[in-house]
Scaffold this motif. Structure first.
Motif, PDB file in Angstrom:
ATOM      1  N   CYS B  74     -38.788  65.059 -66.640  1.00  0.00           N
ATOM      2  CA  CYS B  74     -38.323  66.420 -66.529  1.00  0.00           C
ATOM      3  C   CYS B  74     -37.625  67.192 -67.420  1.00  0.00           C
ATOM      4  O   CYS B  74     -38.295  68.308 -67.329  1.00  0.00           O
ATOM      5  CB  CYS B  74     -37.760  66.763 -64.583  1.00  0.00           C
ATOM      6  SG  CYS B  74     -35.724  65.865 -65.056  1.00  0.00           S
ATOM      7  N   ALA B  78     -39.939  70.106 -69.173  1.00  0.00           N
ATOM      8  CA  ALA B  78     -39.900  71.443 -69.123  1.00  0.00           C
ATOM      9  C   ALA B  78     -38.921  72.020 -70.500  1.00  0.00           C
ATOM     10  O   ALA B  78     -39.897  73.331 -70.804  1.00  0.00           O
ATOM     11  CB  ALA B  78     -37.688  71.441 -68.695  1.00  0.00           C
ATOM     12  N   HIS B 157     -32.308  67.377 -62.238  1.00  0.00           N
ATOM     13  CA  HIS B 157     -32.939  67.792 -63.076  1.00  0.00           C
ATOM     14  C   HIS B 157     -33.780  69.030 -63.252  1.00  0.00           C
ATOM     15  O   HIS B 157     -32.999  69.796 -62.797  1.00  0.00           O
ATOM     16  CB  HIS B 157     -34.002  68.123 -60.976  1.00  0.00           C
ATOM     17  CG  HIS B 157     -35.539  68.657 -61.036  1.00  0.00           C
ATOM     18  ND1 HIS B 157     -36.686  67.942 -61.275  1.00  0.00           N
ATOM     19  CD2 HIS B 157     -36.206  69.981 -61.172  1.00  0.00           C
ATOM     20  CE1 HIS B 157     -37.700  68.024 -61.444  1.00  0.00           C
ATOM     21  NE2 HIS B 157     -37.427  69.748 -61.591  1.00  0.00           N
ATOM     22  N   TYR B 158     -34.813  68.744 -64.495  1.00  0.00           N
ATOM     23  CA  TYR B 158     -35.195  70.435 -65.178  1.00  0.00           C
ATOM     24  C   TYR B 158     -36.025  70.776 -65.085  1.00  0.00           C
ATOM     25  O   TYR B 158     -37.313  70.278 -64.477  1.00  0.00           O
ATOM     26  CB  TYR B 158     -34.906  69.939 -66.545  1.00  0.00           C
ATOM     27  CG  TYR B 158     -33.590  69.350 -67.280  1.00  0.00           C
ATOM     28  CD1 TYR B 158     -32.712  70.825 -67.405  1.00  0.00           C
ATOM     29  CD2 TYR B 158     -33.788  68.186 -67.688  1.00  0.00           C
ATOM     30  CE1 TYR B 158     -31.644  69.926 -68.262  1.00  0.00           C
ATOM     31  CE2 TYR B 158     -32.541  67.789 -68.228  1.00  0.00           C
ATOM     32  CZ  TYR B 158     -31.903  68.584 -68.525  1.00  0.00           C
ATOM     33  OH  TYR B 158     -30.430  68.197 -69.685  1.00  0.00           O
ATOM     34  N   GLY B 159     -36.228  72.217 -64.626  1.00  0.00           N
ATOM     35  CA  GLY B 159     -37.416  73.251 -63.991  1.00  0.00           C
ATOM     36  C   GLY B 159     -37.192  74.607 -65.470  1.00  0.00           C
ATOM     37  O   GLY B 159     -36.451  74.275 -65.948  1.00  0.00           O
ATOM     38  N   SER B 175     -41.558  72.994 -61.819  1.00  0.00           N
ATOM     39  CA  SER B 175     -41.358  72.148 -61.977  1.00  0.00           C
ATOM     40  C   SER B 175     -41.812  71.049 -60.953  1.00  0.00           C
ATOM     41  O   SER B 175     -42.477  71.020 -60.089  1.00  0.00           O
ATOM     42  CB  SER B 175     -40.171  72.505 -60.724  1.00  0.00           C
ATOM     43  OG  SER B 175     -39.187  71.177 -60.786  1.00  0.00           O
TER      44      SER B 175
END
Lengths: 135, 348
Positions: B74, B78, B157-159, B175
């Motif tokens: 992620c 991102a 988590h990266y969004g 995401s």
């Protein structure tokens, strides 16, 4: 065998040390980079803030109650390192700005912070890891 | 990588009652929890997005491409979305070696920041809902770090937040495997505040964040300087000077960048401006002295170096060194010869 390699190895060593010395020399003569400029500015601001905090009327009152010499506390601030000042300043950020009229609990937090900071500075306690002891 | 995000309404109500009781308890413990309260995030998220005068009810950052993430990737995904938006054509797979730490099975925040710099972009961290919405309204996508699990069972988590809708109470983000996912503000904030509402802007250096503050912006641009991106750094300081014409740090920064780009006259001019802004600070005099010396203006260079030494301060040793070098080596051509000499010998 050892005698054979000792000469080239020592030459190599001497030479690499020479290079080392030159690079250090060059680095020192460089311009002051922007990160250093910004860090120096931040330190100045922190120092002024901490000094101003110790000069506040309510903080002075606490110091008098605790029998602490205000001038001595200011002197200790002057001897703090940049990193220590930054940490104190940051802790101060977490305290309410006014110190009065916000409520008794908040007042108590300021009170305890001041007492511990000052006694730390004077070497009576050692609560804040960021306060250096010069004795 | 999604953990159950949505709860039923009944559960939510029970939750809020529980939180109210918790509120009272914590009020008693205010004193111990002081840093928590002041960390910039609301402790109990509201249903509605915070309003601000002049901010549109609905906003969407344009031109943010979506990259579906591969397992654990992620971070690179991102960052790739934000970089492509900012004009850097790069695929998530290219970023993996730059940001992903296999041992941690994830990407660190500092790695994202560093990678943005390596691609000539300014990484500007933000914290909290107010700056987030302001930036999105200004058309800037924001990388956010969410914890989709619990604090004791984290699923980091990266969004990328690309929009919001005040009326629906929703935040819109790219995401995981979903492009333009609509997430209720409450759920978003619940998962976001576990990272202390960490957000990251990835901007071209000449574009200031909507919520830019002088010192953090200059520090972010100085990061480009450290990776040797002098053109980008100059553009970043230039943008700062448009907003804050009296910024000492920005004049110093632009002086340093121009010096590295071999524009000595413009560099000297910038350092002169800095000496006028802070006449008691030795640093601009020191740097000005070096530039003047390289321009062959020895007399002025000596005077400026002398002034720096007189003003003193924590960098006095450096100032003295500058003065001595100018005294010892008048013209810069000689300096170059001296420095080249040993390297020529290594080649032999």
């Amino acid at each position: 065998m050892l005698q054979k390699i000792i000469k080239p190895v020592s030459f190599l060593l001497v030479f690499s040390f020479l290079l080392l010395d030159l690079s250090v020399h060059a680095a020192k003569a460089q311009m002051i980079d922007t990160s250093t400029v910004l860090a120096a500015q931040r330190t100045e601001t922190d120092r002024a803030r901490v000094a101003a905090f110790l000069g506040r009327e309510d903080v002075r009152k606490v110091m008098v109650q605790q029998g602490v010499d205000a001038a001595e506390a200011q002197k200790r601030v002057a001897s703090l390192s940049d990193a220590e000042l930054a940490k104190i300043s940051k802790t101060m950020d977490q305290l309410p700005a006014g110190g009065d009229g916000i409520g008794a609990i908040v007042g108590a937090a300021v009170f305890i912070f001041v007492v511990l900071l000052i006694t730390d500075l004077l070497g009576l306690t050692h609560v804040f890891s960021f306060v250096n002891h010069h004795r | 990588m999604f953990f159950p995000l949505s709860t039923t309404t009944a559960k939510r109500q029970a939750n809020s009652r529980f939180l109210q009781a918790g509120n009272r308890m914590i009020a008693g413990l205010l004193f111990l929890a002081l840093p928590l309260f002041l960390s910039g995030c609301a402790l109990f998220p509201a249903e509605r997005l915070p309003l601000a005068p002049g901010r549109p009810d609905k906003a969407m950052a344009a031109g943010v491409p979506f990259f579906a993430q591969e397992e654990l990737q992620c971070g690179p995904a991102a960052l790739a979305m934000a970089l492509n938006w900012s004009g850097v054509a790069v695929q998530p797979a290219d970023l993996t070696p730059e940001v992903f730490t296999p041992g941690l099975k994830g990407s660190l925040q500092s790695a994202l920041l560093g990678a943005a710099r390596r691609h000539g972009r300014v990484g500007y961290p933000i914290a909290g809902s107010e700056p987030l919405l302001a930036e999105v309204a200004a058309g800037h996508p924001v990388i956010v770090l969410l914890n989709l699990g619990f604090s004791w069972y984290p699923k980091w988590h990266y969004g990328v937040v690309i929009g919001y809708d005040q009326e629906q109470g929703e935040v819109i983000l790219h995401s995981g495997l979903t492009a333009s996912e609509h997430l209720s503000y409450r759920v978003f904030l619940n998962t976001w505040q576990r990272s202390e509402c960490w957000g990251l802007l990835v901007l071209p250096p000449d574009r200031l964040p909507a919520t830019a503050e002088e010192e953090p912006w200059l520090a972010a641009v100085a990061g480009l300087e450290r990776t040797g991106q002098w053109k980008g750094a100059a553009a970043g300081y230039g943008a700062a000077l448009k907003r804050w014409p009296e910024s000492f740090g920005a004049w110093m920064g632009i002086g340093n960048s121009r010096y590295q780009l071999h524009d000595l006259a413009a560099s000297a001019e910038a350092f002169r401006r800095a000496t006028l802004l802070q006449p008691k600070n030795g640093i601009p005099f020191n740097n000005l002295a070096q530039v003047l010396n390289e321009q062959g203006k020895r007399k002025e260079a000596l005077a400026s170096a002398q002034r720096a030494v007189e003003l003193g301060g924590p960098l006095l040793a450096n100032f003295r060194q500058t003065l001595e070098e100018i005294k010892a080596k008048p013209a810069h051509k000689n300096v170059r010869k001296h420095k080249k000499h040993p390297s020529r010998r290594t080649a032999n």
